[in-house]
Design a protein around this motif. Structure first.
Motif, PDB file in Angstrom:
ATOM      1  N   GLY A 106       0.675  -1.033  -0.053  1.00 22.93           N
ATOM      2  CA  GLY A 106       0.367   0.102   0.156  1.00 22.93           C
ATOM      3  C   GLY A 106       0.931   1.279   0.098  1.00 22.93           C
ATOM      4  O   GLY A 106       2.246   0.961  -0.011  1.00 22.93           O
ATOM      5  N   HIS A 107       0.328   2.652  -0.270  1.00 24.76           N
ATOM      6  CA  HIS A 107       1.091   3.318   0.474  1.00 24.76           C
ATOM      7  C   HIS A 107       0.080   5.320   0.595  1.00 24.76           C
ATOM      8  O   HIS A 107      -1.048   4.805   1.088  1.00 24.76           O
ATOM      9  CB  HIS A 107       1.301   4.381  -1.637  1.00 24.76           C
ATOM     10  CG  HIS A 107      -0.219   4.708  -1.944  1.00 24.76           C
ATOM     11  ND1 HIS A 107      -0.539   4.004  -2.812  1.00 24.76           N
ATOM     12  CD2 HIS A 107      -0.693   5.597  -2.270  1.00 24.76           C
ATOM     13  CE1 HIS A 107      -2.273   4.303  -2.832  1.00 24.76           C
ATOM     14  NE2 HIS A 107      -1.454   5.701  -3.018  1.00 24.76           N
ATOM     15  N   THR A 108       0.887   5.722   1.372  1.00 22.53           N
ATOM     16  CA  THR A 108       0.613   6.576   2.080  1.00 22.53           C
ATOM     17  C   THR A 108       0.605   8.283   0.749  1.00 22.53           C
ATOM     18  O   THR A 108       1.360   8.354   0.435  1.00 22.53           O
ATOM     19  CB  THR A 108       1.153   6.986   3.122  1.00 22.53           C
ATOM     20  OG1 THR A 108       1.347   5.713   4.042  1.00 22.53           O
ATOM     21  CG2 THR A 108       0.467   8.247   4.446  1.00 22.53           C
ATOM     22  N   ALA A 109      -0.655   8.758   1.405  1.00 27.02           N
ATOM     23  CA  ALA A 109      -0.674   9.863  -0.039  1.00 27.02           C
ATOM     24  C   ALA A 109      -0.609  11.219   1.013  1.00 27.02           C
ATOM     25  O   ALA A 109      -1.832  10.565   1.958  1.00 27.02           O
ATOM     26  CB  ALA A 109      -1.450   9.838  -0.931  1.00 27.02           C
ATOM     27  N   VAL A 110      -0.121  12.214   0.534  1.00 30.48           N
ATOM     28  CA  VAL A 110      -0.653  13.072   2.175  1.00 30.48           C
ATOM     29  C   VAL A 110      -0.695  14.333   0.807  1.00 30.48           C
ATOM     30  O   VAL A 110       0.394  14.716   0.217  1.00 30.48           O
ATOM     31  CB  VAL A 110       1.129  13.728   2.648  1.00 30.48           C
ATOM     32  CG1 VAL A 110       0.802  15.221   4.321  1.00 30.48           C
ATOM     33  CG2 VAL A 110       1.591  12.926   4.053  1.00 30.48           C
ATOM     34  N   TYR A 111      -1.805  15.570   1.136  1.00 28.48           N
ATOM     35  CA  TYR A 111      -1.735  16.553   0.486  1.00 28.48           C
ATOM     36  C   TYR A 111      -2.826  17.101   0.836  1.00 28.48           C
ATOM     37  O   TYR A 111      -3.003  16.980   2.486  1.00 28.48           O
ATOM     38  CB  TYR A 111      -2.108  16.498  -1.177  1.00 28.48           C
ATOM     39  CG  TYR A 111      -3.861  15.478   0.040  1.00 28.48           C
ATOM     40  CD1 TYR A 111      -5.318  16.355  -0.434  1.00 28.48           C
ATOM     41  CD2 TYR A 111      -4.220  14.408  -0.170  1.00 28.48           C
ATOM     42  CE1 TYR A 111      -6.129  15.719  -0.309  1.00 28.48           C
ATOM     43  CE2 TYR A 111      -5.242  13.963   0.044  1.00 28.48           C
ATOM     44  CZ  TYR A 111      -6.626  14.692   0.108  1.00 28.48           C
ATOM     45  OH  TYR A 111      -7.833  14.316   0.315  1.00 28.48           O
ATOM     46  N   GLN A 112      -2.635  18.966   0.552  1.00 28.06           N
ATOM     47  CA  GLN A 112      -3.730  19.796   1.202  1.00 28.06           C
ATOM     48  C   GLN A 112      -4.699  19.672   0.872  1.00 28.06           C
ATOM     49  O   GLN A 112      -4.744  20.477  -0.303  1.00 28.06           O
ATOM     50  CB  GLN A 112      -2.468  20.966   1.988  1.00 28.06           C
ATOM     51  CG  GLN A 112      -1.487  20.966   2.506  1.00 28.06           C
ATOM     52  CD  GLN A 112      -0.919  22.237   2.432  1.00 28.06           C
ATOM     53  OE1 GLN A 112      -0.776  22.810   1.942  1.00 28.06           O
ATOM     54  NE2 GLN A 112      -0.493  22.789   4.243  1.00 28.06           N
ATOM     55  N   ARG A 113      -5.322  20.250   1.607  1.00 24.03           N
ATOM     56  CA  ARG A 113      -6.428  20.915   0.807  1.00 24.03           C
ATOM     57  C   ARG A 113      -7.420  22.242   1.775  1.00 24.03           C
ATOM     58  O   ARG A 113      -7.385  22.275   3.006  1.00 24.03           O
ATOM     59  CB  ARG A 113      -8.231  19.702   1.688  1.00 24.03           C
ATOM     60  CG  ARG A 113      -9.473  20.428   0.891  1.00 24.03           C
ATOM     61  CD  ARG A 113     -10.503  18.764   1.505  1.00 24.03           C
ATOM     62  NE  ARG A 113     -10.488  18.441   2.608  1.00 24.03           N
ATOM     63  CZ  ARG A 113     -11.095  17.397   3.596  1.00 24.03           C
ATOM     64  NH1 ARG A 113     -11.302  16.988   2.412  1.00 24.03           N
ATOM     65  NH2 ARG A 113     -10.611  17.301   4.669  1.00 24.03           N
ATOM     66  N   CYS A 114      -7.312  23.057   0.843  1.00 23.28           N
ATOM     67  CA  CYS A 114      -8.085  24.197   0.870  1.00 23.28           C
ATOM     68  C   CYS A 114      -8.924  25.336   1.208  1.00 23.28           C
ATOM     69  O   CYS A 114      -9.759  24.937   0.126  1.00 23.28           O
ATOM     70  CB  CYS A 114      -6.641  25.206   0.746  1.00 23.28           C
ATOM     71  SG  CYS A 114      -4.765  25.072   1.112  1.00 23.28           S
ATOM     72  N   GLY A 115      -9.338  25.672   1.986  1.00 23.56           N
ATOM     73  CA  GLY A 115     -10.581  26.584   1.044  1.00 23.56           C
ATOM     74  C   GLY A 115     -10.659  27.943   1.450  1.00 23.56           C
ATOM     75  O   GLY A 115      -9.174  28.539   1.289  1.00 23.56           O
ATOM     76  N   LEU A 116     -11.820  28.353   1.677  1.00 20.04           N
ATOM     77  CA  LEU A 116     -11.011  30.101   1.579  1.00 20.04           C
ATOM     78  C   LEU A 116     -10.713  30.954   2.446  1.00 20.04           C
ATOM     79  O   LEU A 116      -9.828  31.175   2.228  1.00 20.04           O
ATOM     80  CB  LEU A 116     -13.126  30.428   1.362  1.00 20.04           C
ATOM     81  CG  LEU A 116     -13.947  30.326   0.220  1.00 20.04           C
ATOM     82  CD1 LEU A 116     -15.181  31.358   0.098  1.00 20.04           C
ATOM     83  CD2 LEU A 116     -13.055  30.783  -0.834  1.00 20.04           C
TER      84      LEU A 116
END
Length: 181
Positions: A106-116
């Motif tokens: 498996g793998h690990t994903a890291v990302y940013q989720r930005c709102g207003l």
């Protein structure tokens, strides 16, 4: 050429010796090891035990114990023995495992989720998958024959459990010789 023939003969003898399928008829190195043991219970009584490996069948283990009883009777100056008690026990052991497992990691994903107004960091993990595993099990049974004998001299009793030691030893040795060929 002559050296090659000698080497071939030696290798053949070694391979035949290594391909033994069962326990060899011999004294056990220690109690519980493969082979025969005897315990004196009185001047004319013994317990004879033969323990075989997992490649020695129940009948052979019983025959080897009877052969040792006959030999012991003759060695002690008697000519027949009576079976007071006999028992054959089998100990079964099963082993197992799984082989050839493929792990599709498996793998690990890291990302940013930005709102207003702000951003969040998100971490997701994908589980790994296993495939190709093969389950195996092996069952082995070791037999042990135990005899309690009372030895005697002529006349031999007319009893189904009384054996002429010389005749029995001769018959079993012939049978063992034929079987090992």
């Amino acid at each position: 050429m002559r050296l090659l023939l000698v080497m071939t003969a030696v290798l053949s003898v070694v391979l035949v010796g290594c391909s033994s399928s069962g326990t060899v008829y011999k004294p056990a190195d220690e109690r519980g090891a493969y082979g025969y043991t005897e315990t004196e219970l009185g001047s004319d009584r013994y317990r004879v035990t033969f323990t075989g490996n997992s490649r020695t069948d129940k009948e052979t283990v019983n025959d080897y114990a009877m052969l040792r009883a006959a030999e012991l009777t003759l060695q002690n100056g008697y000519n027949w023995f009576h079976l007071v008690n006999r028992d054959t026990e089998g100990k079964t052991r099963t082993t197992g495992g799984i082989s050839a497992i493929n792990d599709f990691g498996g793998h690990t994903a890291v990302y940013q989720r930005c709102g207003l107004v702000s951003c969040d960091t998100v971490v997701t993990q994908t589980p790994s998958r296993l495939s190709g595993g093969v389950s195996t099990s092996t069952t082995r049974t070791n037999y042990q024959a135990s005899l309690e004998i009372k030895m005697g001299k002529n006349p031999m009793p007319d009893d189904a459990e009384a054996y002429n030691a010389q005749e029995l030893a001769s018959t079993l040795r012939r049978w063992i010789g034929q079987k090992s060929k």
